[in-house]
Design an enzyme around this catalytic site. Structure first.
Site, PDB file in Angstrom:
ATOM      1  N   CYS A 108      30.353 -18.466  13.939  1.00  0.00           N
ATOM      2  CA  CYS A 108      30.758 -19.327  14.901  1.00  0.00           C
ATOM      3  C   CYS A 108      31.664 -18.220  15.918  1.00  0.00           C
ATOM      4  CB  CYS A 108      31.674 -20.205  14.305  1.00  0.00           C
ATOM      5  SG  CYS A 108      30.635 -21.258  13.369  1.00  0.00           S
ATOM      6  N   HIS A 242      37.291 -22.705  18.850  1.00  0.00           N
ATOM      7  CA  HIS A 242      36.212 -23.176  18.182  1.00  0.00           C
ATOM      8  C   HIS A 242      36.107 -24.855  17.825  1.00  0.00           C
ATOM      9  CE1 HIS A 242      32.634 -23.420  15.600  1.00  0.00           C
ATOM     10  NE2 HIS A 242      33.368 -23.192  14.538  1.00  0.00           N
ATOM     11  N   ASN A 272      30.040 -29.438  15.087  1.00  0.00           N
ATOM     12  CA  ASN A 272      30.239 -28.108  15.331  1.00  0.00           C
ATOM     13  C   ASN A 272      28.898 -27.550  15.535  1.00  0.00           C
ATOM     14  OD1 ASN A 272      30.665 -25.598  14.440  1.00  0.00           O
ATOM     15  ND2 ASN A 272      31.672 -25.910  12.809  1.00  0.00           N
TER      16      ASN A 272
HETATM   17  N1  ACO Z   1      32.083 -38.669   3.210  1.00  0.00           N
HETATM   18  C1  ACO Z   1      33.010 -39.582   2.209  1.00  0.00           C
HETATM   19  N2  ACO Z   1      33.549 -38.836   1.438  1.00  0.00           N
HETATM   20  C2  ACO Z   1      33.533 -37.444   1.170  1.00  0.00           C
HETATM   21  C3  ACO Z   1      32.747 -36.747   2.146  1.00  0.00           C
HETATM   22  C4  ACO Z   1      31.887 -37.421   3.143  1.00  0.00           C
HETATM   23  N3  ACO Z   1      31.373 -36.823   3.912  1.00  0.00           N
HETATM   24  N4  ACO Z   1      32.835 -35.609   1.839  1.00  0.00           N
HETATM   25  C5  ACO Z   1      33.654 -35.380   0.823  1.00  0.00           C
HETATM   26  N5  ACO Z   1      34.125 -36.529   0.339  1.00  0.00           N
HETATM   27  C6  ACO Z   1      34.877 -37.042  -0.860  1.00  0.00           C
HETATM   28  C7  ACO Z   1      34.969 -35.974  -1.930  1.00  0.00           C
HETATM   29  O1  ACO Z   1      33.897 -36.117  -2.734  1.00  0.00           O
HETATM   30  C8  ACO Z   1      36.350 -36.063  -2.477  1.00  0.00           C
HETATM   31  O2  ACO Z   1      36.222 -37.262  -3.321  1.00  0.00           O
HETATM   32  P1  ACO Z   1      37.032 -37.170  -4.768  1.00  0.00           P
HETATM   33  O3  ACO Z   1      38.536 -37.143  -4.316  1.00  0.00           O
HETATM   34  O4  ACO Z   1      36.510 -38.562  -5.296  1.00  0.00           O
HETATM   35  O5  ACO Z   1      36.426 -36.027  -5.418  1.00  0.00           O
HETATM   36  C9  ACO Z   1      37.108 -36.421  -1.219  1.00  0.00           C
HETATM   37  O6  ACO Z   1      36.175 -36.960  -0.166  1.00  0.00           O
HETATM   38  C10 ACO Z   1      37.884 -35.461  -1.021  1.00  0.00           C
HETATM   39  O7  ACO Z   1      37.040 -34.259  -0.738  1.00  0.00           O
HETATM   40  P2  ACO Z   1      37.455 -33.027  -0.288  1.00  0.00           P
HETATM   41  O8  ACO Z   1      36.528 -31.988  -0.392  1.00  0.00           O
HETATM   42  O9  ACO Z   1      38.836 -32.673  -1.070  1.00  0.00           O
HETATM   43  O10 ACO Z   1      37.979 -33.262   1.190  1.00  0.00           O
HETATM   44  P3  ACO Z   1      38.992 -32.618   2.186  1.00  0.00           P
HETATM   45  O11 ACO Z   1      40.164 -33.558   2.133  1.00  0.00           O
HETATM   46  O12 ACO Z   1      39.015 -31.053   1.764  1.00  0.00           O
HETATM   47  O13 ACO Z   1      38.046 -32.551   3.660  1.00  0.00           O
HETATM   48  C11 ACO Z   1      36.825 -31.159   4.914  1.00  0.00           C
HETATM   49  C12 ACO Z   1      36.819 -31.960   3.533  1.00  0.00           C
HETATM   50  C13 ACO Z   1      36.709 -32.112   5.999  1.00  0.00           C
HETATM   51  C14 ACO Z   1      35.284 -30.445   5.049  1.00  0.00           C
HETATM   52  C15 ACO Z   1      37.928 -30.331   4.981  1.00  0.00           C
HETATM   53  O14 ACO Z   1      38.066 -29.497   3.773  1.00  0.00           O
HETATM   54  C16 ACO Z   1      38.058 -29.459   6.109  1.00  0.00           C
HETATM   55  O15 ACO Z   1      38.385 -29.912   7.134  1.00  0.00           O
HETATM   56  N6  ACO Z   1      37.688 -28.180   6.079  1.00  0.00           N
HETATM   57  C17 ACO Z   1      37.255 -27.306   7.007  1.00  0.00           C
HETATM   58  C18 ACO Z   1      35.859 -27.077   6.909  1.00  0.00           C
HETATM   59  C19 ACO Z   1      35.234 -26.866   8.350  1.00  0.00           C
HETATM   60  O16 ACO Z   1      35.838 -27.361   9.491  1.00  0.00           O
HETATM   61  N7  ACO Z   1      34.163 -26.158   8.154  1.00  0.00           N
HETATM   62  C20 ACO Z   1      33.682 -26.178   9.682  1.00  0.00           C
HETATM   63  C21 ACO Z   1      32.403 -25.419   9.430  1.00  0.00           C
HETATM   64  S1  ACO Z   1      32.809 -23.791   9.253  1.00  0.00           S
HETATM   65  C22 ACO Z   1      32.982 -22.988  10.644  1.00  0.00           C
HETATM   66  O17 ACO Z   1      32.785 -23.661  11.735  1.00  0.00           O
HETATM   67  C23 ACO Z   1      33.622 -21.397  10.454  1.00  0.00           C
END
Ligand code: ACO
Length: 323
Positions: A108, A242, A272
């Protein structure tokens, strides 16, 4: 270096969060509040090459140069159906250019790395105009049976024509090897001499680690480029970040102590689009008359690698085509 033309193109299919919940255990409320994404454009009938060519032709038209005046093409791309030849050479053939071409893959952060490379090329006598194109189809590397990463991404392409000039005031790039945070493993062809088992793996993302790396690195990169260029945060018109997810953008903004209106975003509509997010947003700002000569822009990106890049641009304007 200065940008004299921008262009972008998105697939026609717009996929809402509700459409995803038809086949994934997810819902609009979870996706919207955790990521900010409401819809994304996904390639279906068109190809990535179609998008890239539309974006490039628009940027060339706006720059008012002839396609034969392009001295180099740099294409930022994570993946496309050809591992070889380069995607830039395929685009070159479609648009009728005749210059050297190369692809870069720094995920990215690609647009910022490409600007830095173009700037170096443009300091030589042999290069006058460089075409940068970021063309991405992350929809083809995620696992659509899993809800963790697939919900974040969309496809898209954007381009910029850059020429000699003094608009790029400072750049800072970093790479810190970290495979586990984010990777996609493709399966290579059978080789009778390789005895170990090999598997391809769709995109694997450690969301929490990416969040932490993204926020801390982006804030640090932005402070570094501002310091290098002698520009104060308050003088910046837009921080063009980004478009990974809204919570990352908000955290970076809060760390910098800057107002919301300085952080334009479009990830709610496009998701994204990997290295294409920044040039797509830049093109939108340009085409909607939100950029005027003299504006200070800070660009900041981060991606698999882990790579990061930020730069300061003193915008002197393009020969704008209003969309
Ligand atoms: N829908 C519903 N529930 C979900 C989903 C979904 N799509 N995905 C995960 N969950 C659930 C999980 O199973 C978990 O459930 P549990 O508590 O029963 O185990 C709960 O939601 C929390 O999951 P986490 O993975 O802990 O969620 P988190 O609050 O960390 O959010 C996220 C996940 C949004 C991906 C976060 O970690 C984040 O913003 N990370 C940055 C990642 C990113 O932006 N990547 C971009 C691509 S990479 C790049 O561009 C460089």
């Amino acid at each position: 270096m200065k940008i004299i033309g921008t262009g972008s193109a998105l697939p026609s299919l717009s996929v809402s969060n509700d459409m995803l919940s038809a086949f994934l255990d997810t819902n609009d409320e979870w996706i919207s509040t955790r990521t900010g994404v409401k819809r994304r454009r996904i390639l279906s009938t068109e190809t990535l090459l179609d998008l890239a060519v539309i974006a490039v032709e628009e940027a060339i038209k706006e720059s008012k140069i002839d396609v034969t005046d392009i001295d180099y093409i740099i294409c930022s791309n994570l993946v496309n159906i050809y591992a070889t030849p380069t995607f830039s050479s395929i685009i070159q053939g479609k648009i009728g250019a005749n210059c050297p071409c190369l692809d870069i893959n720094v995920a990215c952060s690609g647009f910022i790395y490409a600007l830095d490379m173009a700037d170096a090329f443009l300091r030589t006598d042999k290069t006058k105009n460089v075409l940068i194109v970021c063309a991405e189809e992350p929809s083809r590397i995620v696992d659509w049976t899993e809800r963790d990463a697939s919900i974040l991404f969309g496809d898209g392409a954007a381009a910029a024509i850059v020429t000699k000039g003094k608009d790029l005031k400072a750049t800072h790039l970093t790479t810190t090897s970290n495979i586990d945070a984010l990777f996609y493993q493709r399966k290579l062809e059978f080789n009778p001499f390789v005895k170990r088992k090999e598997y391809g793996r769709p995109l694997v993302m450690n969301g929490k680690e990416i969040y932490r790396l993204a926020v801390s690195n982006s804030v640090s990169d932005i402070n570094k480029v501002l310091e290098k260029s002698g520009i104060k945060k308050d003088e910046v018109k837009f921080f063009v970040l980004h478009q990974a997810n809204m919570r990352i953008i908000v955290a970076i903004r809060q760390n910098l102590g800057q107002p919301e209106e300085k952080f334009p975003h479009n990830l709610e509509y496009y998701g994204n689009t990997a290295s294409a997010t920044i040039p797509i947003l830049l093109d939108e700002l340009n085409k909607t008359n939100q950029l005027v000569k003299g504006d200070i822009l800070v660009l900041s990106a981060f991606g698999a690698g882990f790579t990061t890049g930020a730069c300061v641009i003193h915008w002197s304007g393009t020969n704008k085509i209003i969309k």
